[in-house]
Design an enzyme around this catalytic site. Structure first.
Site, mmCIF file in Angstrom:
data_model
loop_
_atom_site.group_PDB
_atom_site.id
_atom_site.type_symbol
_atom_site.label_atom_id
_atom_site.label_comp_id
_atom_site.label_asym_id
_atom_site.label_seq_id
_atom_site.Cartn_x
_atom_site.Cartn_y
_atom_site.Cartn_z
ATOM 1 C CE LYS A 1 58.876 -40.665 4.785
ATOM 2 N NZ LYS A 1 60.276 -40.373 4.597
ATOM 3 C CG ASP B 1 62.554 -49.020 1.910
ATOM 4 O OD1 ASP B 1 61.474 -48.568 2.333
ATOM 5 O OD2 ASP B 1 63.621 -48.383 1.960
ATOM 6 C CE1 TYR C 1 68.848 -41.546 1.894
ATOM 7 C CE2 TYR C 1 66.567 -41.588 2.625
ATOM 8 C CZ TYR C 1 67.879 -41.217 2.822
ATOM 9 O OH TYR C 1 68.223 -40.524 3.956
HETATM 10 N N1 HOZ Z 1 64.703 -38.030 2.034
HETATM 11 C C1 HOZ Z 1 63.353 -37.622 2.063
HETATM 12 C C2 HOZ Z 1 62.604 -37.929 0.817
HETATM 13 N N2 HOZ Z 1 62.943 -39.085 0.141
HETATM 14 C C3 HOZ Z 1 63.181 -36.165 2.413
HETATM 15 C C4 HOZ Z 1 63.043 -36.037 3.858
HETATM 16 C C5 HOZ Z 1 62.655 -34.652 4.335
HETATM 17 O O1 HOZ Z 1 63.283 -33.684 3.966
HETATM 18 O O2 HOZ Z 1 61.724 -34.571 5.088
#
Ligand code: HOZ
Length: 429
Positions: free
Chosen positions: A267, A239, A144
């Protein structure tokens, strides 16, 4: 456990927010039940609106390496908020941040700040295309890279959690330029490169996958990617949204001793604030505007509050390399404890762990790619998730996510987690 206020808030949220949440995995849709609404967090613990306390194994999906509300970060944010929350003009702090990252990470000569991991990955891909003059790229099934259109093909995280095969809104034109291969299958990559000779701009990879649970690279796989990228003028993008500054100060490149051409961050470089960045070799990065014509921009890029929060956390990590040793020791201690109680339960399982990333798949075969992750017993995971939540352990609400440890966790917290797992397994088997 009383979660009445969370239930009320979830009902209310659904009236004004799609599905009641601002990011799908949070809705608990795949594990069932009511998402827990948080009130505050400190160190290793989350506290919900009903006053329940949880040991946190998400760490805001990675960045809270030092635990929540880490005092120096909070203080720095408070101090800088007095100066302004956004300038839309350059600051010295952005240079300090860029210099700090470059001093910690190998192979990054230039770095551009953005506001999220999604932005970082989509910008890095555009740059790779602009630099090579080619359109297609390879990503791996179950990986992802944020929610930009080209990456939403066979993606992990929420896309896998909700079993979305085709994302409406992503045009066929865009999807046709996305080539996919199973993670850890170098032969499949070689085949794609032969089939699409001189068409592939980039290979993007989560060096240690974290969006289908935690899955490790098999020996030689990343080395193979490096070699084929060199031979075929393909840009290798790591990534590091999850792995950067988490596996060690220099991220996967340092930990696994492989060079990437471009790296992306999210983040994790914001100390909990919304930040992302992409960086890499000067000869590639020089194609970004205003040096080159690959356009990329943003008013919030280099936002002063996000910069000072991230700078403070990264500086702490740089000055205290033992943190990584401690984190890994804690994670291995957790792994050993989980391993013992899972073996005793008789339930088939696989624990994958790398640095401070770990996850459990209820499977009787090794989990090395998306197919093996998806064939695990995810019904059992749902039961395990809720049994743990009831005991005050907050795990990712999906088997298609990694757990992240933070360094505020104590041995007692981990012992409690192992004991809760033993009890949970007894309850659910
Ligand atoms: N897609 C995020 C984890 N791989 C989750 C993001 C979230 O809900 O903060």
């Amino acid at each position: 456990m009383n979660i009445d206020k969370s239930k009320q808030l979830f009902e209310r949220a659904q009236l004004s927010i799609p599905g009641g949440v601002n990011s799908p995995v949070r809705a608990f849709k795949s594990v069932g039940g009511t998402p827990i609404f948080m009130h505050h967090a400190k160190g290793a613990y989350l506290y919900d609106v009903d006053g329940n306390k949880y040991i946190d194994y998400i760490a805001s999906w990675g960045p809270m390496i030092l635990g929540h509300a880490y005092e120096p970060v909070v203080k720095a944010i408070q101090e800088y908020a007095e100066f302004s929350t956004s300038f839309g003009a350059p600051t010295e702090l952005e240079i300090e941040m860029a210099e700090l990252i470059i001093s910690m990470v190998p192979n990054v000569d230039l770095i551009r700040m953005v506001s999220s991991g999604t932005e970082a990955c989509m910008s890095a891909l555009r740059l790779a295309r602009g630099y090579t003059g080619k359109n297609k790229f390879i990503k791996f099934e179950g990986h992802y890279h944020g929610h930009a259109d080209p990456f939403l093909v066979k993606a992990g995280s929420g896309v896998a959690t909700f079993n979305i095969q085709t994302v409406p809104g992503v045009t066929a034109g865009v999807a046709n330029d996305t080539l996919t291969a199973p993670y850890n299958n170098f032969q499949a990559v070689k085949d794609l490169v032969v089939q699409h000779k001189n068409e592939i701009a980039a290979i993007i990879v989560e060096p240690v996958a974290g969006n289908m649970g935690c899955i490790l690279p098999q020996p030689g796989f990343l080395e193979g990617l490096r070699k084929i990228c060199d031979e075929e003028n393909i840009v290798l993008i790591f990534d590091e949204v999850m792995t950067g500054f988490r596996l060690c100060a220099g991220g996967s490149q340092q930990k696994l001793n492989i060079k990437a051409d471009l790296v992306t961050y999210g983040k994790v470089i914001g100390g909990g604030m919304p930040v992302g960045a992409f960086g890499g070799k000067r000869k590639i990065m020089e194609h970004i505007a205003p040096l080159g014509n690959v356009y990329q921009a943003g008013t919030l890029s280099g936002n002063p509050i996000a910069m000072i929060a991230g700078y403070t956390m990264l500086k702490t990590l740089k000055n205290n390399p033992d943190i990584y040793k401690e984190l890994e020791e804690k994670t291995v201690y957790l792994k050993d404890g989980l391993n013992k109680v899972l073996l005793e339960s008789g339930i088939p399982f696989v624990i994958n762990q790398f640095g401070s990333m770990i996850s459990i798949h209820f499977s009787d075969h090794p989990v090395t790619d998306f197919t093996t992750a998806a064939s695990a017993n995810n019904e059992l995971f749902k039961k395990y998730f809720h049994a743990m939540l009831n005991r005050g352990i907050y795990l990712p609400p999906s088997a298609f996510e990694s757990w992240f440890l933070n360094n505020a966790l104590t041995k007692e917290d981990i012992d409690f987690t192992i004991k809760a797992t033993a009890e949970s397994l007894n309850e659910i088997k």
